[in-house]
Design a protein around this motif. Structure first.
Motif, PDB file in Angstrom:
ATOM      1  N   ALA A   1       0.847  -1.196   0.000  1.00 10.55           N
ATOM      2  CA  ALA A   1       0.000   0.000   0.000  1.00 10.55           C
ATOM      3  C   ALA A   1       0.880   1.243   0.000  1.00 10.55           C
ATOM      4  N   ALA A   2       0.358   2.322  -0.545  1.00 13.02           N
ATOM      5  CA  ALA A   2       1.065   3.598  -0.515  1.00 13.02           C
ATOM      6  C   ALA A   2       0.474   4.462   0.594  1.00 13.02           C
ATOM      7  N   VAL A   3       1.334   5.201   1.282  1.00  9.66           N
ATOM      8  CA  VAL A   3       0.875   6.136   2.307  1.00  9.66           C
ATOM      9  C   VAL A   3       1.131   7.541   1.783  1.00  9.66           C
ATOM     10  N   VAL A   4       0.103   8.382   1.810  1.00 14.15           N
ATOM     11  CA  VAL A   4       0.263   9.761   1.368  1.00 14.15           C
ATOM     12  C   VAL A   4       0.205  10.670   2.590  1.00 14.15           C
ATOM     13  N   LEU A   5       1.298  11.400   2.819  1.00 13.74           N
ATOM     14  CA  LEU A   5       1.327  12.381   3.900  1.00 13.74           C
ATOM     15  C   LEU A   5       1.014  13.733   3.272  1.00 13.74           C
ATOM     16  N   GLY A   6      -0.028  14.404   3.755  1.00 17.78           N
ATOM     17  CA  GLY A   6      -0.395  15.676   3.129  1.00 17.78           C
ATOM     18  C   GLY A   6      -0.251  16.837   4.081  1.00 17.78           C
ATOM     19  N   SER A   7       0.410  17.897   3.636  1.00 16.63           N
ATOM     20  CA  SER A   7       0.535  19.087   4.472  1.00 16.63           C
ATOM     21  C   SER A   7       0.901  20.293   3.625  1.00 16.63           C
ATOM     22  N   ALA A   8       0.390  21.453   4.022  1.00 13.90           N
ATOM     23  CA  ALA A   8       0.821  22.694   3.386  1.00 13.90           C
ATOM     24  C   ALA A   8       2.182  23.103   3.926  1.00 13.90           C
ATOM     25  N   THR A   9       2.526  22.590   5.111  1.00 11.82           N
ATOM     26  CA  THR A   9       3.790  22.965   5.748  1.00 11.82           C
ATOM     27  C   THR A   9       4.451  21.717   6.330  1.00 11.82           C
ATOM     28  N   PRO A  10       5.029  20.874   5.457  1.00  8.09           N
ATOM     29  CA  PRO A  10       5.665  19.639   5.939  1.00  8.09           C
ATOM     30  C   PRO A  10       6.817  19.929   6.902  1.00  8.09           C
ATOM     31  N   SER A  11       7.120  18.958   7.745  1.00  2.00           N
ATOM     32  CA  SER A  11       8.212  19.162   8.694  1.00  2.00           C
ATOM     33  C   SER A  11       9.556  19.144   7.973  1.00  2.00           C
ATOM     34  N   VAL A  12      10.543  19.739   8.604  1.00  2.00           N
ATOM     35  CA  VAL A  12      11.901  19.809   8.065  1.00  2.00           C
ATOM     36  C   VAL A  12      12.456  18.402   7.846  1.00  2.00           C
ATOM     37  N   THR A  13      12.162  17.510   8.786  1.00  4.17           N
ATOM     38  CA  THR A  13      12.638  16.139   8.703  1.00  4.17           C
ATOM     39  C   THR A  13      12.042  15.423   7.489  1.00  4.17           C
ATOM     40  N   THR A  14      10.766  15.658   7.226  1.00  3.07           N
ATOM     41  CA  THR A  14      10.108  15.050   6.075  1.00  3.07           C
ATOM     42  C   THR A  14      10.705  15.563   4.764  1.00  3.07           C
ATOM     43  N   ILE A  15      10.921  16.860   4.692  1.00  4.88           N
ATOM     44  CA  ILE A  15      11.500  17.447   3.479  1.00  4.88           C
ATOM     45  C   ILE A  15      12.900  16.887   3.243  1.00  4.88           C
ATOM     46  N   HIS A  16      13.657  16.701   4.325  1.00  7.14           N
ATOM     47  CA  HIS A  16      14.997  16.152   4.205  1.00  7.14           C
ATOM     48  C   HIS A  16      14.942  14.709   3.697  1.00  7.14           C
ATOM     49  N   ALA A  17      13.993  13.934   4.224  1.00  4.41           N
ATOM     50  CA  ALA A  17      13.841  12.542   3.780  1.00  4.41           C
ATOM     51  C   ALA A  17      13.488  12.499   2.295  1.00  4.41           C
ATOM     52  N   ALA A  18      12.679  13.436   1.840  1.00  6.09           N
ATOM     53  CA  ALA A  18      12.323  13.491   0.422  1.00  6.09           C
ATOM     54  C   ALA A  18      13.540  13.858  -0.423  1.00  6.09           C
ATOM     55  N   ALA A  19      14.340  14.804   0.086  1.00  4.81           N
ATOM     56  CA  ALA A  19      15.534  15.225  -0.656  1.00  4.81           C
ATOM     57  C   ALA A  19      16.515  14.061  -0.795  1.00  4.81           C
ATOM     58  N   GLN A  20      16.505  13.168   0.199  1.00  4.33           N
ATOM     59  CA  GLN A  20      17.413  12.019   0.148  1.00  4.33           C
ATOM     60  C   GLN A  20      16.829  10.827  -0.604  1.00  4.33           C
ATOM     61  N   GLY A  21      15.624  10.987  -1.096  1.00  2.00           N
ATOM     62  CA  GLY A  21      15.012   9.924  -1.868  1.00  2.00           C
ATOM     63  C   GLY A  21      14.325   8.853  -1.037  1.00  2.00           C
ATOM     64  N   ARG A  22      14.214   9.064   0.284  1.00  3.83           N
ATOM     65  CA  ARG A  22      13.529   8.079   1.117  1.00  3.83           C
ATOM     66  C   ARG A  22      12.014   8.248   1.048  1.00  3.83           C
ATOM     67  N   LEU A  23      11.548   9.414   0.641  1.00  5.12           N
ATOM     68  CA  LEU A  23      10.128   9.661   0.382  1.00  5.12           C
ATOM     69  C   LEU A  23      10.031  10.295  -0.998  1.00  5.12           C
ATOM     70  N   THR A  24       8.893  10.107  -1.645  1.00  8.20           N
ATOM     71  CA  THR A  24       8.675  10.750  -2.936  1.00  8.20           C
ATOM     72  C   THR A  24       7.890  12.035  -2.706  1.00  8.20           C
ATOM     73  N   LEU A  25       8.410  13.117  -3.251  1.00  7.03           N
ATOM     74  CA  LEU A  25       7.743  14.406  -3.057  1.00  7.03           C
ATOM     75  C   LEU A  25       6.787  14.694  -4.211  1.00  7.03           C
ATOM     76  N   LEU A  26       5.518  14.942  -3.873  1.00  6.27           N
ATOM     77  CA  LEU A  26       4.527  15.353  -4.866  1.00  6.27           C
ATOM     78  C   LEU A  26       4.065  16.753  -4.485  1.00  6.27           C
ATOM     79  N   GLU A  27       4.098  17.679  -5.419  1.00  7.13           N
ATOM     80  CA  GLU A  27       3.772  19.056  -5.067  1.00  7.13           C
ATOM     81  C   GLU A  27       2.485  19.547  -5.716  1.00  7.13           C
ATOM     82  N   LEU A  28       1.784  20.413  -4.986  1.00  4.74           N
ATOM     83  CA  LEU A  28       0.628  21.128  -5.527  1.00  4.74           C
ATOM     84  C   LEU A  28       0.984  22.606  -5.432  1.00  4.74           C
TER      85      LEU A  28
END
Ligand SMILES: [Zn+2]
Ligand SMILES: [Zn+2]
Length: 383
Positions: free
Chosen positions: A4-31
């Motif tokens: 299953a895929a988990v979608v974390l949604g926020s207008a203001t994601p945490s710094v840790t989440t953004i860092h994980a996305a930058a490292q490729g551990r999460l996929t970043l989808l933007e609106l």
């Protein structure tokens, strides 16, 4: 297991989440766009250094104009919460700990500014370490004062105040909001509780007072929380068809959390904040564990905190682990439900070292029967 895929949604994601996305551990989808392509509100930053008024000339003028046009405004007061801290009137910076880079909490009775991570203390009010200024003062007016000043500015405007005093009764929260929605109020004044979730299409002006107050939280995430809060409040303006504008008042308008929120520059904020976290050694570049020591006897808690810290220091040397031990220090909320509280903060370069130290502590620790110790790994709330 279910792939299953988990979608974390926020207008203001945490710094840790953004860092994980930058490292490729999460996929970043933007609106990147607002609903129906509506523009972001125009934001004006007003420096309040040396200004003793609650409302600046710029915000007063915008409020008057909005009222005359028959539109609604929100005035948001960023409140310091329970903790007080000192701000330098000359450079606008709050006093921070040289060891931990968190704001020092001001204790009026003890006449000290104190770090709740490592117990560093200086006499208060004292002098400003950034500019040697000697005018250090507590920050901020309350919502009642703000309501009073607004009524003085616009005597015929209908002002609603929303804070923990006016929303304690059952259904009072909804009643206040419905008066904004049906147009029977012109200005809504409030604290954190007006920041999120409400959609008032007739609100075209948002004023922010004391934008830097949340920077004073004794927590390494103070800048992140300030950025998130301001971004949410700024987003309240212009949600309908009419464009919105925002006036942000702050002592230190150069602080990156305030500046980047005002400029809708999330990428800029994350860059600066990650740099700060890397330099100061906080997550996502280090791992934390918090020991919370509490009990009814102040003396017992203090003794237990000392023996706990001594044992940790000894084990650290024996195991040769790379862990920094900060404290013991009184918790920011020193007394809660009759229990005295102290904390020890562990900072590890890697999880393995941290876990080895904590598990050998568990094997050897002796804890007084009247005292409770809890170990929180990756603590989120350090109050
Ligand atoms: Zn200063
Ligand atoms: Zn400190």
């Amino acid at each position: 297991m279910e792939r299953a895929a988990v979608v974390l949604g926020s207008a203001t994601p945490s710094v840790t989440t953004i860092h994980a996305a930058a490292q490729g551990r999460l996929t970043l989808l933007e609106l990147p766009e607002r609903v129906e392509g509506r523009p972001m509100p125009r934001v004006e930053l007003v420096a309040m250094k040396g200004n003793k008024e609650t409302l600046s000339a710029a915000l007063s003028a915008c409020l008057a104009e909005t009222y005359e046009q028959g539109r609604q405004a929100i005035v948001f007061l960023n409140r310091r919460g329970f903790a007080t801290f000192l701000v330098c009137a000359d450079c606008g910076k709050p006093l921070t700990c040289p060891n931990c880079s968190v704001t020092l909490t001001y204790h009026r009775q003890r006449r000290q500014s104190l770090c709740h991570y490592c117990d560093y203390a200086v006499p208060a009010p004292g002098t400003c370490p950034s500019c040697n200024g000697t005018t250090l003062s507590e920050l901020g007016a309350g919502t009642e004062k703000l309501e009073h000043d607004l009524k003085e500015l616009l005597p015929s405007a209908r002002v609603l105040r929303m804070d923990s005093d006016t929303t304690s009764g059952k259904g009072s929260h909804e009643r206040l909001l419905s008066r904004m929605n049906d147009g029977s109020a012109d200005i809504l004044v409030g604290t954190q509780m007006i920041a999120k979730g409400h959609d008032f299409p007739e609100v075209t002006l948002v004023g922010v007072v004391n934008a830097e107050a949340s920077l004073g939280m004794p927590d390494f995430r103070a800048a992140e929380r300030t950025f998130q809060l301001l971004s949410q409040v700024i987003g309240r303006a212009g949600r309908g068809e009419k464009p919105g504008r925002v006036v942000v008042q702050a002592l230190d308008t150069d602080h990156y959390a305030i500046k980047s929120a005002a400029e809708h520059d999330a990428a800029g904020f994350y860059r600066e904040e990650l740099e700060f976290r890397r330099e100061a050694g906080y997550p996502p570049f280090a791992f934390l564990a918090a020991f919370a020591i509490s009990g009814m006897s102040e003396q017992a808690v203090s003794e237990q905190a000392d023996t706990t810290s001594r044992l940790l220091v000894r084990l650290k040397a024996e195991l040769k682990v790379r862990v920094e031990i900060l404290g013991p220090a009184p918790s920011p909320i020193y007394r809660l439900r009759n229990r005295f509280r102290r904390q020890i903060l562990l900072k590890g370069a890697n999880r393995n070292d941290l876990h080895r130290l904590i598990s050998s502590w568990r094997q050897q620790a002796s804890v007084m029967s009247t005292v409770r110790i809890s170990v929180d790994i990756d603590p989120v709330d350090m109050m």
